[in-house]
Design a protein around this motif. Structure first.
Motif, PDB file in Angstrom:
ATOM      1  N   CYS A  74      50.940 -16.295 104.120  1.00  0.00           N
ATOM      2  CA  CYS A  74      51.435 -15.695 102.869  1.00  0.00           C
ATOM      3  C   CYS A  74      50.392 -14.820 102.182  1.00  0.00           C
ATOM      4  N   CYS A  91      45.829 -16.744  99.489  1.00  0.00           N
ATOM      5  CA  CYS A  91      44.387 -16.996  99.455  1.00  0.00           C
ATOM      6  C   CYS A  91      43.610 -15.685  99.302  1.00  0.00           C
ATOM      7  N   CYS A 135      45.966 -22.176  98.011  1.00  0.00           N
ATOM      8  CA  CYS A 135      46.609 -22.155  99.338  1.00  0.00           C
ATOM      9  C   CYS A 135      47.995 -22.805  99.305  1.00  0.00           C
TER      10      CYS A 135
HETATM   11  S1  SF4 Z   1      45.592 -20.061 104.279  1.00  0.00           S
HETATM   12 FE1  SF4 Z   1      47.120 -20.829 102.771  1.00  0.00          FE
HETATM   13  S2  SF4 Z   1      47.313 -19.222 101.176  1.00  0.00           S
HETATM   14 FE2  SF4 Z   1      46.266 -18.331 103.005  1.00  0.00          FE
HETATM   15  S3  SF4 Z   1      47.932 -17.385 104.194  1.00  0.00           S
HETATM   16 FE3  SF4 Z   1      47.655 -19.472 105.018  1.00  0.00          FE
HETATM   17  S4  SF4 Z   1      49.120 -20.736 103.836  1.00  0.00           S
HETATM   18 FE4  SF4 Z   1      48.926 -18.784 102.705  1.00  0.00          FE
END
Ligand code: SF4
Ligand code: SF4
Length: 496
Positions: free
Chosen positions: A19, A22, A263
């Motif tokens: 997504c 982060c 996250c």
């Molecule tokens: S580490 Fe966590 S916030 Fe980053 S892309 Fe993956 S799920 Fe999304």
């Protein structure tokens, strides 16, 4: 034994949903500044893919990291003297095209365009030149395999696969990928620190966070070349290099770094490891096939009285030792042996470990019926659609046995939990999987809990800060936002 403490990390790749929350959390706090537009201290890549900057893993191009030199190691391409020879032209330095030209949009055109027959559009403009540009690449240009085969097929980790195996990976019905979130690994043997002619980079004593003293940086940019993960960046506005600071002002106040805190998939874990610094050189110089096991040896048992005594003698605080005993990273890494370092062959001894993604759910059509029995849904480790050789290139310097071991342990947990919750597997099948990896039900449940149900305090075990050690927290970090980020200071002169 020279016992020190290190804040270390685990990312559970089966849980990452790609997504980029982060990355945005980090961008908003640290790199929304002039000169830092192109920087993503946290970025998320799709694998297979070429990543950011393009082909960063290919050390034939960038000459980052260390190479084995007898029982020891030497910098591959960016030694202080070797680096100085390239001072006016460094052929191994990534250029803006390898990252991407950062841009924004002329949003005002949406509001101010004169009335006409067409919808107004916001055209992209370069954040470097201010000119209109045709966007040709970005930090996650090949997200979700977008642009493959052009990008995915360029992934250097495919090097050990036969042409037929590679081809199979890119057949539409077999296509699969996983995300790879990356930040600075705050390595035990950081090539960036070793390469800096000015001594501006340092690893701070209390938690092993690697920082750049902005006052001492002289823009040699050897760290940019030397870091094999390309996690040190040059700020063209300040004329200084910058990197992930692991949100140390947040750590010092007991909070998880912003990328961990935000996250969405809750894939991130942070905790203390105690390690024996006297073994770094020897372990960094180990043979490729042994690198993973040897690196794990450097992390010590925080319950061992000898280790505790040596840690205290080195000034490690009681609260840090307690945090090491509760560390989720220690459990994933040493107790359950489920996490592996990214590209250990770079020999920087990274402190960010990954639980590799297990097989994707599989199904087949037989006689026109969609067959999704458990057997064909998960199949065996060997039938993985992401070839083990590919994962071994990422996480174990080509040692496929290490990846298979981890996969079998993950599969045993999965089968055990399937037995507990759905109950459609035979006891024999579950028992055989558990026996093969020598795991009992209690351990499998504990792994499941920390993987799937863990609370904030279980995922992030951060030792209490000691004001007397944390000079930075005596100042109001918010005052400095907009300059060069929180915490970049004239004072203190730690590391000098
Ligand atoms: S580490 Fe966590 S916030 Fe980053 S892309 Fe993956 S799920 Fe999304
Ligand atoms: S990942 Fe790179 S920048 Fe970070 S400590 Fe290791 S060598 Fe240095």
């Amino acid at each position: 034994m020279d016992v020190r403490s290190q804040v270390a990390m685990v990312f559970h790749l089966d849980k990452c949903i790609g997504c980029h929350t982060c990355s945005i959390a980090c961008k908003n706090i640290w790199t929304d500044r002039k000169g830092a537009e192109y920087m993503w201290w946290n970025n998320v890549e799709t694998k297979p893919g070429t990543g950011y900057p393009t082909k960063w893993e290919d050390q034939e191009i960038y000459k980052g990291g260390w190479e084995k030199n007898g029982d020891s190691v030497s910098l591959k391409g960016a030694g202080r003297l070797r680096g100085l020879k390239n001072i006016f032209h460094n052929p191994h330095m990534p250029v803006l095209d390898d990252y991407y030209e950062p841009w924004t949009y002329k949003y005002q055109d949406l509001f101010n365009a004169p009335e006409g027959n067409d919808q107004p559009t916001a055209r992209p403009v370069s954040l470097v030149t201010g000119e209109t540009i045709d966007v040709k690449s970005g930090p996650n240009w090949d997200d979700d395999l977008g642009g493959s085969p052009d990008y995915g097929r360029q992934d250097v980790n495919l090097k050990d696969l036969s042409p037929a195996e590679r081809e199979a990976m890119f057949q539409l019905e077999r296509m699969t990928f996983h995300y790879l979130p990356r930040i600075c690994n705050h390595c035990l043997n950081p090539a960036c620190v070793a390469s800096c002619p000015s001594g501006a980079l340092y690893k701070r004593g209390e938690d092993g966070v690697v920082l750049i003293n902005q006052d001492r940086c002289r823009a040699w940019r050897m760290c940019v070349t030397a870091c094999p993960y390309k996690k040190s960046y040059y700020n063209w506005n300040t004329g200084k290099s910058e990197k992930c600071v692991l949100c140390y002002p947040r750590l010092e106040s007991g909070q998880a770094p912003a990328c961990f805190h935000s996250c969405v998939g809750r894939i991130r874990y942070l905790g203390v490891l105690l390690y024996d610094a006297s073994r770094i050189e020897k372990i960094a110089g180990a043979d490729d096939k042994e690198l993973v096991d040897r690196q794990l040896e450097i992390y010590l048992d925080p319950f061992d009285p000898e280790v505790i005594k040596a840690a205290k003698a080195n000034g490690v605080a009681d609260s840090t030792i307690e945090a090491a005993q509760k560390s989720p990273v220690y459990k994933f890494l040493k107790v359950w042996k489920l996490a592996l370092p990214l590209h250990p062959e770079f020999r920087t001894l990274p402190n960010l470990f990954y639980v590799p993604a297990l097989l994707p759910g599989m199904a087949q059509v037989a006689d026109g019926v969609y067959d999704s029995t458990t057997q064909s849904l998960w199949g065996g480790i060997e039938q993985s659609r992401l070839p083990i050789k590919y994962l071994a290139s990422l996480f174990s310097a080509g040692n496929t046995g290490k990846v298979v071991e981890v996969m079998k342990r993950l599969m045993a947990v999965r089968l055990h939990r399937r037995g507990e919750t759905v109950g459609d597997l035979s006891k024999e099948e579950i028992g055989a999987a558990m026996k093969e990896v020598n795991m009992d039900g209690e351990t499998a449940d504990a792994i499941f809990r920390l993987t799937a149900l863990a609370s904030f305090d279980e995922r992030f075990v951060i030792p209490a800060a000691h004001r007397e050690e944390s000079i930075e927290m005596l100042e109001n970090t918010a005052d400095y936002k907009g300059e060069t980020g929180f915490g970049f200071r004239q004072r203190p002169a730690r590391g000098l």
